[in-house]
Design a protein around this motif. Structure first.
Motif, PDB file in Angstrom:
ATOM      1  N   UNK A  87       1.059  -1.158   0.023  1.00 57.14           N
ATOM      2  CA  UNK A  87       0.254  -0.092   0.000  1.00 57.14           C
ATOM      3  C   UNK A  87       1.030   1.382  -0.108  1.00 57.14           C
ATOM      4  N   UNK A  88       0.653   2.091  -1.038  1.00 57.84           N
ATOM      5  CA  UNK A  88       1.479   3.496  -0.817  1.00 57.84           C
ATOM      6  C   UNK A  88       0.620   4.255   0.248  1.00 57.84           C
ATOM      7  N   UNK A  89       1.758   5.012   0.793  1.00 59.85           N
ATOM      8  CA  UNK A  89       1.197   5.948   1.994  1.00 59.85           C
ATOM      9  C   UNK A  89       2.056   7.155   1.897  1.00 59.85           C
ATOM     10  N   UNK A  90       1.539   7.981   2.874  1.00 62.19           N
ATOM     11  CA  UNK A  90       2.422   9.264   3.062  1.00 62.19           C
ATOM     12  C   UNK A  90       3.856   9.177   3.352  1.00 62.19           C
ATOM     13  N   UNK A  91       4.236   8.064   4.033  1.00 59.57           N
ATOM     14  CA  UNK A  91       5.555   7.647   4.410  1.00 59.57           C
ATOM     15  C   UNK A  91       6.338   7.568   3.302  1.00 59.57           C
ATOM     16  N   UNK A  92       5.961   6.815   2.078  1.00 57.30           N
ATOM     17  CA  UNK A  92       6.548   6.839   0.936  1.00 57.30           C
ATOM     18  C   UNK A  92       6.746   8.136   0.185  1.00 57.30           C
ATOM     19  N   UNK A  93       5.767   9.141   0.424  1.00 57.95           N
ATOM     20  CA  UNK A  93       5.870  10.511  -0.281  1.00 57.95           C
ATOM     21  C   UNK A  93       6.828  11.321   0.501  1.00 57.95           C
ATOM     22  N   UNK A  94       7.123  10.870   1.700  1.00 57.58           N
ATOM     23  CA  UNK A  94       7.969  11.569   2.652  1.00 57.58           C
ATOM     24  C   UNK A  94       9.319  11.182   2.458  1.00 57.58           C
ATOM     25  N   UNK A  95       9.646  10.134   2.356  1.00 59.06           N
ATOM     26  CA  UNK A  95      10.947   9.432   1.991  1.00 59.06           C
ATOM     27  C   UNK A  95      11.259  10.235   0.296  1.00 59.06           C
ATOM     28  N   UNK A  96      10.572  10.031  -0.352  1.00 57.24           N
ATOM     29  CA  UNK A  96      10.704  10.542  -1.800  1.00 57.24           C
ATOM     30  C   UNK A  96      10.853  12.153  -2.036  1.00 57.24           C
ATOM     31  N   UNK A  97      10.199  12.659  -1.060  1.00 61.52           N
ATOM     32  CA  UNK A  97      10.404  13.987  -1.079  1.00 61.52           C
ATOM     33  C   UNK A  97      11.992  14.667  -0.850  1.00 61.52           C
ATOM     34  N   UNK A  98      12.379  13.712   0.255  1.00 62.29           N
ATOM     35  CA  UNK A  98      13.738  13.870   0.855  1.00 62.29           C
ATOM     36  C   UNK A  98      14.853  13.486  -0.387  1.00 62.29           C
ATOM     37  N   UNK A  99      14.522  12.341  -1.060  1.00 61.91           N
ATOM     38  CA  UNK A  99      15.443  11.892  -2.139  1.00 61.91           C
ATOM     39  C   UNK A  99      15.440  12.927  -3.500  1.00 61.91           C
ATOM     40  N   UNK A 100      14.176  13.315  -3.702  1.00 57.69           N
ATOM     41  CA  UNK A 100      13.969  14.280  -4.745  1.00 57.69           C
ATOM     42  C   UNK A 100      14.751  15.497  -4.588  1.00 57.69           C
ATOM     43  N   UNK A 101      14.565  16.088  -3.596  1.00 55.69           N
ATOM     44  CA  UNK A 101      15.456  17.262  -2.999  1.00 55.69           C
ATOM     45  C   UNK A 101      17.017  16.919  -3.385  1.00 55.69           C
ATOM     46  N   UNK A 102      17.523  15.774  -2.919  1.00 55.72           N
ATOM     47  CA  UNK A 102      18.850  15.590  -3.189  1.00 55.72           C
ATOM     48  C   UNK A 102      19.193  15.609  -4.652  1.00 55.72           C
ATOM     49  N   UNK A 103      18.235  14.970  -5.338  1.00 55.00           N
ATOM     50  CA  UNK A 103      18.615  14.793  -6.978  1.00 55.00           C
ATOM     51  C   UNK A 103      18.348  16.379  -7.446  1.00 55.00           C
ATOM     52  N   UNK A 104      17.527  17.062  -7.040  1.00 55.01           N
ATOM     53  CA  UNK A 104      17.412  18.394  -7.819  1.00 55.01           C
ATOM     54  C   UNK A 104      18.539  19.439  -7.281  1.00 55.01           C
ATOM     55  N   UNK A 105      18.851  19.220  -5.844  1.00 59.57           N
ATOM     56  CA  UNK A 105      19.769  19.940  -5.274  1.00 59.57           C
ATOM     57  C   UNK A 105      21.400  19.798  -5.846  1.00 59.57           C
ATOM     58  N   UNK A 106      21.477  18.538  -5.939  1.00 58.74           N
ATOM     59  CA  UNK A 106      22.921  18.247  -6.239  1.00 58.74           C
ATOM     60  C   UNK A 106      22.965  18.131  -8.001  1.00 58.74           C
ATOM     61  N   UNK A 107      21.663  17.552  -8.406  1.00 58.80           N
ATOM     62  CA  UNK A 107      21.752  17.373  -9.957  1.00 58.80           C
ATOM     63  C   UNK A 107      21.730  15.828 -10.134  1.00 58.80           C
ATOM     64  N   UNK A 108      21.119  15.539 -11.288  1.00 56.79           N
ATOM     65  CA  UNK A 108      21.035  13.876 -11.255  1.00 56.79           C
ATOM     66  C   UNK A 108      22.417  13.360 -11.851  1.00 56.79           C
TER      67      UNK A 108
END
Lengths: 239, 239
Positions: free
Chosen positions: A199-220
Motif C-alpha cells: 500500500x502506498x502511503x504518506x510515508x513513501x511520499x515523505x522519503x521520496x520528497x527527501x530523495x527528490x530534494x537531493x537529486x534536484x539540489x545536487x543534480x542527477x
C-alpha cells in the motif's frame, strides 16, 4: 478557470522550479489523489506575510520554543476556505475533505505517521548540513539574503553557510552516517517496495520528497546522487 | 505438563517478581494472543550463558558497535525449536507462527513499528536516568553486582549509578522533559484510546511496558507514579 486548490511553494533557479522537500511531499499527495491544483510562488521573505494575509496557523516554533516559524507548504482550498500548513497536516486535510480519492494516511496509521516523521527527522536532519550551501545557490536573490541571514542566526550559531558545510574527513564520516541512517530505513522495509508493503502511503511520499530534494539540489549527474543510487540494492532510485 | 513456550525474564525482589519493561512487552503479546507459556528466571550474569546454550542470536551491540549485547526477553518455542530475542521480534515470530491468534503487528504496519520503536527510544531513553538506582535496588544480589559494573562502565562513563541519577534543578528539568515527551505521544494519539485507534497493537504493549516499569520500580504509591497519572487527561493510567 483556476482550480480551487492552491499550493504555495518557494521558487528557485533549478530546472522545474520546485525543489523544497516538504512542499514536494504535499505535491505528491495532491498528484496521488488526482486533485487539480495550481502552484503560487512565494519568496522566503514573503512567507510570513502569506501566513498573516491568509490567517494560516503556524505549527512550528523556532529553537527558542516560542517564536513562530513560518514554512511552506501552505495549501489554500477555495472550495472550503481552509488554509493548512505542514505537509502531513495537508495530507490529513485532503484525506478528510476528499474521501473518494486514494488515502494518503490509511486508517489506523495516523499516530504511526507522526512517529515516523519524528524518527525520520532525527535521521534526515543530517542531510541539511550537506545541502545548505547548494540550496542557497539555487534560490533567487531575494530569498538568498533571507535564507543566509536566518540560517546563520537561528540554526548555525553565527557560522556562515560555507563554514557549516562538512569538509574533508568530517564530510566522509557524516556521509557514511547518512548512508547508515538510510540503511536503517532499508532494514525496516525489508523486501517491501513501499513502507506499508503493498500500500502506498504518506510515508513513501515523505522519503521520496527527501530523495527528490537531493537529486534536484545536487543534480542527477552529481557524485552524491549517483552514490545514493548504489545504496541498498538501488532501492532509493526505484522509489 | 509444561507449555511449549518459555519466556526468559530477570528476577527481582519486587512484588510479582517481573519488572523488566522489554520482557513485559513480550509478555503482553503472549497474554493478548492467549498462548500458554512459562517463565524462567535468569540473573543478569547468566544471560550471556543462556544465549550460548540456546544458540540465540544477539540483535544488539554495545556502544562500540561491535561487542554483542545480551538482553532479555528471550523466547524459546519447543514446538518449533525457535529461540528469539528482542520483544518486537518475538511479536513478529508469534504473529507468523500462530496466525490464528490476535495480531500484534497488523498487516502493513511492520516498518511503522520499527520507526515507532526508534522514535520511542529517543524519548523514553530519558527515563533510564531516573530509574537506574531504583532498578538496582530491587535486583537480587547476584544481578546487582553485574548491573552496577556494566552500567557504570558501559553507559555512565565511570560515574556511579548514584552520581548519574539526576538531582535538584536538573532532576526537575529532566522530569519536565519526560512529561513533554509523553505529551508528544499524547498529541500523536489525539482522542484515540489505542495507538492505532480502535485496534490494539504492539505499539500499545510497548508504551504499557514502559509505564508498568515505572509503576513497579517506584511503586504505585510513589510521587512519581501519581504524577504521571495526572498527565494528559489520565491517559497513561487508563492504558
Amino acid at each position: 478557470m483556476s482550480a480551487p486548490i492552491t499550493l504555495y511553494d518557494i521558487p528557485s533557479t533549478a530546472p522545474g522550479n520546485a525543489w523544497s522537500p516538504n512542499v514536494w511531499k504535499a505535491r505528491y499527495v495532491l498528484n496521488y489523489k488526482g486533485l487539480p491544483y495550481q502552484t503560487e510562488w512565494v519568496e522566503y521573505p514573503d512567507i510570513e506575510l502569506l501566513y498573516a494575509k491568509t490567517g494560516t496557523k503556524s505549527h512550528l516554533t523556532k529553537r527558542d520554543g516560542v517564536t513562530s516559524h513560518y514554512t511552506l507548504p501552505v495549501l489554500h482550498d477555495a472550495s472550503t476556505g481552509a488554509v493548512i500548513s505542514d505537509s502531513a497536516e495537508i495530507a490529513r486535510y485532503l484525506d478528510k475533505t476528499y474521501p473518494d480519492t486514494p488515502t494518503a494516511i490509511p486508517l489506523g496509521t495516523d499516530a504511526f505517521h507522526y512517529a515516523f516523521n519524528d524518527a525520520l527527522e532525527n535521521k534526515f536532519g543530517a542531510l541539511c548540513q550537506f545541502t545548505v550551501v547548494t540550496t542557497f545557490s539555487i534560490l533567487n536573490p531575494r530569498s538568498q539574503g533571507f535564507f543566509r541571514d536566518t540560517k546563520e542566526k537561528n540554526t548555525l550559531d553565527g557560522r556562515t553557510l560555507e563554514e557549516a558545510a562538512p569538509k574533508g574527513v568530517h564530510k566522509e564520516k557524516e556521509w557514511a552516517r547518512l548512508r547508515n541512517d538510510f540503511g536503517k530505513i532499508d532494514a525496516w522495509m525489508k523486501e517491501d517496495k513501499y513502507f506499508m508493503g503493498d500500500v502506498i502511503s504518506y510515508a513513501d511520499f515523505s522519503i521520496s520528497g527527501w530523495l527528490l530534494w537531493v537529486r534536484i539540489i545536487y543534480g542527477a549527474d552529481s557524485e552524491e546522487w549517483k552514490d545514493i543510487l548504489t545504496w541498498h540494492g538501488g532501492r532509493w532510485g526505484a522509489l
